[in-house]
Design a protein around this motif. Structure first.
Motif: not given
Lengths: 340, 340
Positions: A149-151, A276-280, A285-291, A337-340
């Motif tokens: 979330g927002k730091p 995914q964790r590495t990209v994040e 920010h978090h990414l949308h898993k399925q996408n 990829v879309s954010r989540n």
DNA sequence: TCAAAAGTGTTATCCTTACACCCATGT
DNA sequence: ACATGGGTGTAAGGATAACACTTTTGA
């Protein structure tokens, strides 16, 4: 038609008084371990905490044909790290910014490079000997990590301070080409109706530098525009190294989206969640898993190794490796990829 | 923990034998007139046709705080052109590439800059005096202009030659990191199943340089890999200036798509067709009219001036101007638009 | 009246986003 | 059995690409 133009140039190059110039190659060496991005730093000789530096070496054209060759050699000699991907970032002509110098001191030009690598046990020994340290990237830019979330530092310290400076008539016109401070603030920090753009790392750092709220501002002799001189955000570094670090993060966050550079930071085998964790970790920010998974799949960026990993406690995850051939098959996509 | 690392670096910087280093700031100054993109060049002193150069000036840190300030000043002094948008491109450490030098000759580092401007009657006078010339950008890269379909030089000369070199066992392994010549050729020129990517201007030029089919290859003392030594594609330039030109075109073609830089090349008032022609001139291919217009409209990049233009013979076109405020309102989009 | 260029409406398709659900393992 | 994380199908919405057509001027 008179063609004296080139003469003028050529003549000017020699006799005019110029200080001697040196080229410093600076490497932002990045690795990611357990969802934390790290950069390699060297300790300050005098132990001053905000005066550590990036690995840096002089460029000697007699020894190395290109910058990149020179960079790879001194990094290899100093750290024994296996550098894979290397990319030039930017060249700064004002490395010390406004720092005053001795008259005979050479002028140093900073050429910044981004290098992606992996931590290995072997190289770790060498790094320990040198006192080199892997430091969390976000310790230099705590406001850039939005994964939880927002730091807090943004919400409680930076935003209020910058808002106040925007209202203050003394500072509100600090800007370039018609942009008031408020415009710059809103664009780079996504205030007002705008969204946070994770790629504007450098804009944000430069704005804070200009406002005198990072340690480098004072060190370089700028008068702080803030009434709260004690506010100093993030760990400082020697010279313009934090500016180079900000440039690197901007560039890497942008590049992720259109080139498959993330795999330079991954081990040979990994799970999709690791990926995914590495990209994040880089994008902040978090990414949308399925996408995310579908994007990796349709891009044909990976192939299953057949193995599985049970490291995390739940259902075992399939292991994958990067399909290097994708680079030959077509312009390899990144991971927008879309954010989540 | 021993911390000798920095010592090593600092000590190395001084005593090791190094040639003196100079910084050359090189400007790719671009303008577009009547759907033709031009770059400003200066004539070779000895009149050799392939030895013209880009406007270039030495960087003197005593006079200018930053590269950009130095660049703007020497361009202003030399050309009186009103530079708007200016962006650093890349810094080359091997300007003369493999050219042999005298021992005491300084080593020159090339910092390339892209500058977008407009031709004006006033500046034209000054340029004429200097012998400076606006030369069509595509005269240096004739294979990059696909507006009239696949360029003849590609179809009839470059493709056959490169295909032949790919088959030739002597040259087919010319490549880097596992990429054979064929891979590089297919990726950069869009051969095989791949499409032409207009942004890979630099890749294409570098491949041709490496294969010895541009004038610079021979000049720099490379052995030509081609059996047809007479094949020389495009006009050459002094030093690495054509490489900088290629970098500039790559960057500008990319940037068009995500930032509204095209307006730096437009007059204050223009028709939507003018705008489209200018984008096409840079990107090198035709765009789809209706989609282009919708994109401009939804992006709110322009506003009508109320006037019309009857210059073209058909129905008068409405005139527009760039909405500068868009830059403050949100991350302004570029003009990524479908080809036609 | 016709050529030339400006300007508009509409549809088919693909990609993005988001939702909800099932699966395999360890404890 | 249940907690934990791995893995999948599918529908809604929006952006893109492509189609054909009308309008306004000058000659």
């Amino acid at each position: 038609m008179i063609t004296t133009c080139q003469d003028t140039i050529e003549i000017e190059m020699a006799p005019e008084q110029t200080p001697s110039i040196e080229i410093a190659l600076n490497a932002v060496i990045v690795s990611v371990v357990d969802s934390t991005p790290y950069v390699l730093t060297l300790p300050d000789l005098k132990g001053r905490p905000t005066m550590d530096s990036l690995p840096s070496g002089p460029f000697n054209p007699l020894r190395h044909r290109t910058f990149e060759i020179g960079l790879r050699e001194f990094v290899h000699a100093q750290t024994a790290l296996p550098l894979g991907y290397v990319e030039q970032l930017y060249t700064f002509g004002d490395r010390g910014r406004y720092t005053k110098k001795e008259a005979d001191e050479p002028h140093v030009i900073s050429v910044g490079y981004l290098a992606l690598t992996r931590q290995t046990p072997e190289s770790q020994q060498m790094l320990d000997q040198l006192g080199a340290k892997w430091r969390p990237w976000y310790s230099f830019f705590p406001w850039e990590d939005w994964r939880e979330g927002k730091p807090e530092i943004l919400q409680n310290h930076i935003d209020p301070l910058l808002n106040q400076l925007c209202r203050d008539t003394k500072t509100s016109n600090t800007g370039v080409s018609g942009f008031k401070l408020k415009d710059r603030y809103q664009l780079s920090f996504g205030a007002g109706a705008l969204d946070w753009d994770e790629e504007r790392v450098l804009d944000r750092y430069e704005l804070m530098y200009a406002l005198g709220v990072v340690p480098e501002s004072l060190r370089d002799g700028r008068t702080s525009l803030s009434s709260q001189d004690h506010v100093r955000f993030g760990c400082g570094l020697q010279f313009d190294h934090r500016r180079i670090l900000a440039t690197a993060l901007s560039r890497l966050r942008a590049k992720l989206k259109y080139r498959p550079v993330i795999f330079e930071l991954m081990p040979d085998e990994f799970t999709l969640t690791d990926l995914q964790r590495t990209v994040e970790a880089i994008s902040g920010h978090h990414l949308h898993k399925q996408n995310f998974r579908r994007l990796v799949e349709v891009g044909q960026l990976v192939e299953p190794t057949g193995g599985t990993s049970t490291a995390t406690g739940g259902r075992p995850a399939a292991l994958y490796r990067f399909r290097r051939d994708i680079l030959k098959e077509r312009p390899a996509p990144g991971l927008r990829v879309s954010r989540n």
